[in-house]
Design an enzyme around this catalytic site. Structure first.
Site, PDB file in Angstrom:
ATOM      1  CE  LYS A 169      -2.136 -11.082   8.698  1.00 17.04           C
ATOM      2  NZ  LYS A 169      -3.480 -10.727   8.245  1.00 17.04           N
ATOM      3  CE1 TYR A 172      -4.040  -1.961   0.311  1.00 18.46           C
ATOM      4  CE2 TYR A 172      -2.741  -3.268   1.845  1.00 18.46           C
ATOM      5  CZ  TYR A 172      -3.857  -3.116   1.054  1.00 18.46           C
ATOM      6  OH  TYR A 172      -4.787  -4.112   0.993  1.00 18.46           O
ATOM      7  CE1 TYR A 208      -7.245  -6.554   3.744  1.00 18.86           C
ATOM      8  CE2 TYR A 208      -6.385  -8.284   5.171  1.00 18.86           C
ATOM      9  CZ  TYR A 208      -6.283  -7.498   4.027  1.00 18.86           C
ATOM     10  OH  TYR A 208      -5.221  -7.686   3.175  1.00 18.86           O
ATOM     11  CG  ASP A 238     -10.182 -14.639   7.599  1.00 16.11           C
ATOM     12  OD1 ASP A 238      -9.168 -15.064   8.180  1.00 16.11           O
ATOM     13  OD2 ASP A 238     -10.145 -13.771   6.702  1.00 16.11           O
TER      14      ASP A 238
END
Ligand SMILES: *Cc1c(COP(=O)(O)O)cnc(C)c1O
Length: 430
Positions: A275, A18, A145, A246
């Site tokens: 992660k 980003y 997200y 998630d």
């Protein structure tokens, strides 16, 4: 060694997350990391408040994780997973089946979190094909997200992930209002009204509900009431819709439970993890399903699940994940996360009094300061580094999720840096 020319090359040629190629904010060169400390090229050390985006739960350069990698490397670093299997993949999937909610029995190994979300959504589509139906919509929550690939992006918050940019290309799914009732608030049954209305209205088209259980991460660092999640499970059962949890951010202890679903005592039909799976060493993720989901997918016209990445089940990643899960199973994390939570409650919550602060919230080893004004990233990032801490704020959020092994004095240093940062108007845009 990191030279001026390396820095220049980076600025000219390398994309960062980003970040504009034309006008990038500065990037700090890191040359080593140990425990909860990151070492910059100029010799400065920063206390890590981010765990490299939820991943490095045991701290950096951990001897046991390194040992697991080295051991695997002497055998083989990689082999294709089509037609082959190997001991590290089996050991890892055994542990995942053992540690995740009981109904989840079948494991699909994926390369990254976003890929595991793609996989879970494709699984839901194929599940319905296996039942002789075509269902192609997903119901999800605003402020969620789920990753940056296209299917994942289609279920991220429409404003945060700028769905307006992709109109006509991105599939359009169904978004329920983000839960407002906080984790510690008294449960307000009306919080669930919008979700209840939408699932009732759309259930015949819905392949699955997909959401982050209890903690909405990158979409706003919001902690919602476990009762909300219980209602979601009830309504998915009532209307015959699959539930995808998630847990890529929340999994492996971060919220104080091994999995955030446990706060609500529910089990999903499909679970995504990523992660922290390898303790922050390598990229690896997984999607786990119930036997019923797996069997139904196998009855779909394709006869199998249509996915198989080149690096599926990479032995190095599996071996290091096994060791990371072994360390979790030994159990030190529960006391570590509890003590981080206690210290965050004692020392971070009082920042609520600062005029710049809208709210402060803590759950497990996550502490969040939400400000009234968006942060001035350039100024605030530089300030934190000057204070010897690594905290990466975004939007109106300054947050901490340190490695579980952080020392109390180091955590105090992180919290103090936030306290001081809040006193400088120049750290915020108005
Ligand atoms: C980070 C994240 C992802 C995406 O994982 P990547 O490994 O970055 O692709 C998906 N879902 C959640 C909840 C995440 O926090």
């Amino acid at each position: 060694m990191f030279t001026q020319s390396d820095a220049e090359f980076d600025r000219q040629h390398i994309w960062h997350p980003y970040t504009s190629m034309q006008d990038p904010l500065p990037c700090y060169p890191v040359v080593a990391a140990q425990g909860y400390l990151l070492q910059l090229a100029d010799g400065r050390e920063l206390v890590d408040g981010m765990s490299s985006w939820w991943a490095a739960i045991h701290g950096y350069n951990h001897p046991r994780l390194n040992q697991a990698l080295q051991q695997q490397m002497t055998q083989m670093s990689h082999v294709m997973f089509g037609g082959f299997t190997h001991p590290s993949a089996v050991a890892l999937c055994r542990k995942l089946v053992e540690m995740t909610p009981a109904a989840l029995e079948c494991v699909f190994l994926a390369d990254s979190g976003s890929v595991s979300v793609e996989v879970s959504m494709k699984m839901a589509l194929q599940y319905w094909l296996g039942r002789g139906e075509t269902r192609q919509k997903f119901l999800t929550l605003k402020r969620g997200y789920h990753g940056d690939t296209f299917a994942a992006m289609s279920v991220c918050d429409p404003d945060n992930s700028m769905h307006s940019l992709w109109r006509g290309y991105l599939p359009e799914h169904v978004f329920a209002a983000a839960p407002e009732c906080g984790f510690d608030d008294e449960w307000n049954a009306h919080d669930f009204d919008d979700f209840a209305r939408l699932i009732k209205q759309h259930h015949q088209q819905l392949a699955a509900v997909i959401l982050e259980p209890v903690v909405q991460g990158a979409g706003g660092m919001r902690f919602y009431h476990p009762r909300y999640l219980q209602r979601v499970r009830e309504y998915c059962d009532r209307y015959g819709v699959l539930l995808i949890a998630d847990e890529i951010a929340t999994g492996f202890g971060r919220t104080g439970k091994l999995f955030a679903c446990q706060h609500a005592g529910i089990e999903p039909d499909i679970l995504c993890v990523g992660k922290a799976l390898t303790g922050g060493t390598m990229t690896l993720a997984a999607a786990l399903t119930t036997r019923e989901v797996a069997d139904t997918i196998s009855r779909s016209p394709a006869g199998c699940f249509m996915h198989g990445p080149t690096f599926m089940g990479n032995p190095l990643a599996c071996a290091v994940a096994v060791e990371s899960l072994r360390m979790l199973q030994e159990g030190a994390w529960t006391a570590q996360v509890a003590s981080i939570e206690h210290q965050l409650r004692e020392q971070l919550l009082p920042l609520q009094a600062a005029s710049q602060v809208k709210s402060v919230r803590v759950l497990g080893a996550i502490g969040v300061v939400e400000t009234h004004q968006p942060v001035n990233m350039a100024a605030l990032q530089q300030f934190f580094v000057s204070q010897g801490v690594w905290i990466r704020p975004f939007g109106r959020l300054i947050y901490l999720m340190p490695p579980y092994i952080i020392a109390p004095a180091a955590l105090e240093k992180l919290i103090q840096a936030i306290g001081v940062a809040l006193e400088h108007p120049s750290h915020f845009t108005s």
